[in-house]
Design a protein around this motif. Structure first.
Motif, PDB file in Angstrom:
ATOM      1  N   GLY A 176       0.701  -1.183  -0.080  1.00 24.46           N
ATOM      2  CA  GLY A 176       0.062   0.271   0.252  1.00 24.46           C
ATOM      3  C   GLY A 176       0.781   1.500   0.072  1.00 24.46           C
ATOM      4  O   GLY A 176       0.321   2.513   0.039  1.00 24.46           O
ATOM      5  N   THR A 177       2.166   1.359  -0.075  1.00 22.61           N
ATOM      6  CA  THR A 177       3.220   2.518   0.020  1.00 22.61           C
ATOM      7  C   THR A 177       3.010   3.467  -1.078  1.00 22.61           C
ATOM      8  O   THR A 177       2.779   4.478  -0.627  1.00 22.61           O
ATOM      9  CB  THR A 177       4.102   2.039   0.602  1.00 22.61           C
ATOM     10  OG1 THR A 177       4.766   0.682  -0.780  1.00 22.61           O
ATOM     11  CG2 THR A 177       4.610   1.384   1.304  1.00 22.61           C
ATOM     12  N   SER A 178       2.629   3.097  -3.012  1.00 22.57           N
ATOM     13  CA  SER A 178       2.361   4.097  -3.757  1.00 22.57           C
ATOM     14  C   SER A 178       0.555   4.361  -3.435  1.00 22.57           C
ATOM     15  O   SER A 178       0.972   5.549  -3.639  1.00 22.57           O
ATOM     16  CB  SER A 178       2.297   2.875  -4.837  1.00 22.57           C
ATOM     17  OG  SER A 178       3.868   2.070  -4.793  1.00 22.57           O
ATOM     18  N   ARG A 179       0.206   3.640  -2.905  1.00 23.17           N
ATOM     19  CA  ARG A 179      -1.154   3.962  -3.494  1.00 23.17           C
ATOM     20  C   ARG A 179      -1.511   5.433  -2.134  1.00 23.17           C
ATOM     21  O   ARG A 179      -2.127   6.303  -1.783  1.00 23.17           O
ATOM     22  CB  ARG A 179      -1.776   3.422  -3.315  1.00 23.17           C
ATOM     23  CG  ARG A 179      -2.590   2.653  -4.451  1.00 23.17           C
ATOM     24  CD  ARG A 179      -3.930   2.104  -4.431  1.00 23.17           C
ATOM     25  NE  ARG A 179      -4.070   0.595  -3.854  1.00 23.17           N
ATOM     26  CZ  ARG A 179      -5.337   0.917  -3.075  1.00 23.17           C
ATOM     27  NH1 ARG A 179      -6.263   1.516  -3.189  1.00 23.17           N
ATOM     28  NH2 ARG A 179      -5.773  -0.449  -2.138  1.00 23.17           N
ATOM     29  N   PHE A 180      -0.925   4.977  -0.793  1.00 17.93           N
ATOM     30  CA  PHE A 180      -0.795   5.412   0.441  1.00 17.93           C
ATOM     31  C   PHE A 180       0.207   5.870   0.826  1.00 17.93           C
ATOM     32  O   PHE A 180       0.799   5.292   1.408  1.00 17.93           O
ATOM     33  CB  PHE A 180      -1.990   4.696   0.987  1.00 17.93           C
ATOM     34  CG  PHE A 180      -3.535   4.392   1.374  1.00 17.93           C
ATOM     35  CD1 PHE A 180      -4.377   4.959   0.661  1.00 17.93           C
ATOM     36  CD2 PHE A 180      -2.686   2.398   0.746  1.00 17.93           C
ATOM     37  CE1 PHE A 180      -4.953   4.206   0.276  1.00 17.93           C
ATOM     38  CE2 PHE A 180      -4.325   2.184   0.228  1.00 17.93           C
ATOM     39  CZ  PHE A 180      -5.466   2.640  -0.437  1.00 17.93           C
ATOM     40  N   PRO A 181       0.955   7.294   0.648  1.00 16.56           N
ATOM     41  CA  PRO A 181       2.300   7.391   1.182  1.00 16.56           C
ATOM     42  C   PRO A 181       2.775   7.757   2.794  1.00 16.56           C
ATOM     43  O   PRO A 181       3.615   7.735   2.989  1.00 16.56           O
ATOM     44  CB  PRO A 181       2.701   9.033   0.731  1.00 16.56           C
ATOM     45  CG  PRO A 181       1.369   9.185  -0.781  1.00 16.56           C
ATOM     46  CD  PRO A 181       0.086   7.722  -0.324  1.00 16.56           C
ATOM     47  N   THR A 182       1.379   7.411   3.512  1.00 12.72           N
ATOM     48  CA  THR A 182       1.642   7.548   4.509  1.00 12.72           C
ATOM     49  C   THR A 182       1.314   6.535   5.186  1.00 12.72           C
ATOM     50  O   THR A 182       1.726   6.092   6.448  1.00 12.72           O
ATOM     51  CB  THR A 182       0.029   8.819   5.014  1.00 12.72           C
ATOM     52  OG1 THR A 182      -1.379   7.637   4.583  1.00 12.72           O
ATOM     53  CG2 THR A 182      -0.552   9.399   4.514  1.00 12.72           C
ATOM     54  N   ASN A 183       1.788   5.220   4.800  1.00 12.75           N
ATOM     55  CA  ASN A 183       2.280   4.334   4.846  1.00 12.75           C
ATOM     56  C   ASN A 183       3.424   4.213   4.277  1.00 12.75           C
ATOM     57  O   ASN A 183       3.747   3.334   3.430  1.00 12.75           O
ATOM     58  CB  ASN A 183       1.159   2.538   4.625  1.00 12.75           C
ATOM     59  CG  ASN A 183       2.397   1.338   4.783  1.00 12.75           C
ATOM     60  OD1 ASN A 183       2.508   1.404   5.141  1.00 12.75           O
ATOM     61  ND2 ASN A 183       0.963   0.582   4.068  1.00 12.75           N
TER      62      ASN A 183
END
Length: 464
Positions: A176-183
């Motif tokens: 999920g790091t690409s879709r959710f930079p907060t991860n």
């Protein structure tokens, strides 16, 4: 089917320092070293190539703490200082590296992985959920549409109420790091889990904490239900103990991980089980439930006292990996013998393969809601398979329904003469987690010899 899992936490006291950037952070107090595990890709000629992979434990099992090591989550409650709301929690809290063998009872050797049920260390760990990785930062994506997937499994130590589950879900390859930079933690720390129950017991979803609306569980000291859930398509290749087994496709309206809110999630934790975007029931083939009570179990046709090779074939309309999914077939191999799935003996539900016709007839005869067809059936499940899915390997007990839906009579108030109620030989009083954890602490499951290839390729050399 009802994957409500639980986990341990560690109690560490220290002074807190709050961070400024909103993100779900990667811990640095314990190194994250992934155990290695190999698997094979087979060609049409039956020759297979070894791939060196890794495994990672789900983020939900990990210690979650502040920068200085104070718990963000203890027991089944959040620390209000660090986690007053979803976004602040992600800003303040870190996922820590895992000690796989000593804390979680997970060991690997070459192409096999063993998951122990109860592991006692600083705390008491119950079960585990792990993902196969391609490398340090990405899950291995499997594309099995028009292919077959096989593996060996030892369920001889899994009694009533336990479930050794191996399955695919439509997680993001990077966690999920690409879709959710907060991860910031990503796949390296086992983030991004989702399934067709749209689980709401996850600590973090889509780069945010799941703090808002969190209600601690009344019967589990380690879990609760939050205001959000994490939905995605799920293909249960194997849910089993030594008494019963099932394989089950669960399509969702959306291909890929999607966050839902409250009871609109549907699934196990919601007041309206069928109110979400996924099919929580799926279309299962359980030999016992389909009328054959002598096919699977200790000393039976498929003898669960011995290792079983399980082959699952995903057939398409044009026999290619780009066609429409039309049928899911199951074979077993034991002692050099290839055994087809048992035939249904339920009147009005014929065959031994999962396809749209089988599923519609099964729902009709069993009197179950046809959420499988509602959410797109085989065609929609095929889209998820074609898009690539992550392999999950787990061992768990069931605080929601005592695993009766897998190995006993369910619902418990159902009439056992009603088709579909009998799912296995276990008592309706079995499966209570406190009993299971006390009686079978030394239980374990072993998965090994994972192979993927064209139809017939993973066991072709045996056929010669």
């Amino acid at each position: 089917m009802y994957k409500q899992l639980h986990f341990i936490t560690f109690i560490v006291l220290s002074t807190c320092i709050l961070n400024i950037v909103w993100s779900q952070k990667a811990g640095k107090l314990n190194p994250e070293v992934h155990p290695t595990m190999s698997w094979e890709t087979c060609g049409i000629d039956g020759n297979c190539t070894t791939n060196q992979g890794q495994v990672v434990i789900d983020a939900n099992w990990r210690w979650v703490h502040s920068e200085q090591g104070t718990n963000c989550y203890t027991g089944n409650t959040w620390n209000p200082t660090f986690c007053p709301d979803d976004k602040t929690c992600a800003q303040n809290c870190y996922l820590e590296g895992a000690q796989y063998q000593s804390v979680y009872g997970v060991t690997t050797h070459e192409d096999s992985i063993r998951l122990n049920f109860v592991t006692q260390s600083q705390g008491k760990n119950i079960g585990s959920r792990l993902f196969l990785m391609e490398n340090e930062t990405n899950y291995q994506m499997f594309y099995v549409l028009g292919q077959e997937f096989s593996f060996d499994v030892d369920v001889s130590k899994l009694d009533c109420g336990l479930n050794g589950a191996l399955y695919f879900v439509s997680m993001d390859s990077d966690g999920g790091t690409s879709r959710f930079p907060t991860n910031e933690a990503g796949a390296k720390f086992g983030t991004g889990y989702c399934d067709a129950q749209c689980p709401r017991d996850l600590k973090f979803i889509s780069g945010e904490g799941n703090v808002d609306g969190w209600v601690p569980s009344s019967n589990n000291p380690n879990t609760g239900v939050g205001g959000h859930g994490s939905c995605c398509s799920e293909m249960d290749i194997w849910e089993a103990n030594k008494m019963a087994s099932a394989f089950t496709p669960h399509p969702c309206d959306v291909v890929g991980q999607n966050m839902c809110s409250g009871d609109t999630c549907g699934g196990t934790a919601s007041s309206n089980r069928y109110g979400g975007e996924c099919d929580p029931d799926g279309c299962d083939f359980n030999p016992y439930r389909m009328g054959n009570k002598t096919f699977y179990g200790p000393g039976l046709d498929i003898d669960t006292n011995s290792v079983i090779t399980v082959v699952t074939q995903f057939l398409t309309s044009d026999d290619t990996p780009t066609g429409t999914l039309t049928s899911i077939n199951r074979l077993y191999i034991q002692k050099g013998e290839i055994v087809s799935q048992s035939q249904s003996t339920i009147e009005g539900v014929e065959g031994n393969k999962v396809n749209d016709q089988f599923c519609m007839k099964q729902k009709e005869v069993f009197g179950d809601p046809d959420s499988f067809t509602k959410h797109g059936g085989m065609q929609q499940m095929g889209k998820a398979l074609q898009n690539g899915m992550v392999l999950v390997m787990s061992l768990w007990d069931d605080y929601f329904a005592d695993m009766l839906w897998l190995d006993s009579s369910y619902p418990v108030n159902g009439t056992t003469t009603q088709p579909g109620v009998l799912r296995g030989p276990c008592s309706t009083t079995s499966g209570v987690p406190a009993d299971v954890e006390s009686k079978y602490p030394d239980a374990y499951v072993i998965y090994s010899n994972i192979k993927v290839g064209p139809i017939g390729s993973t066991y072709k050399n045996l056929k010669k």
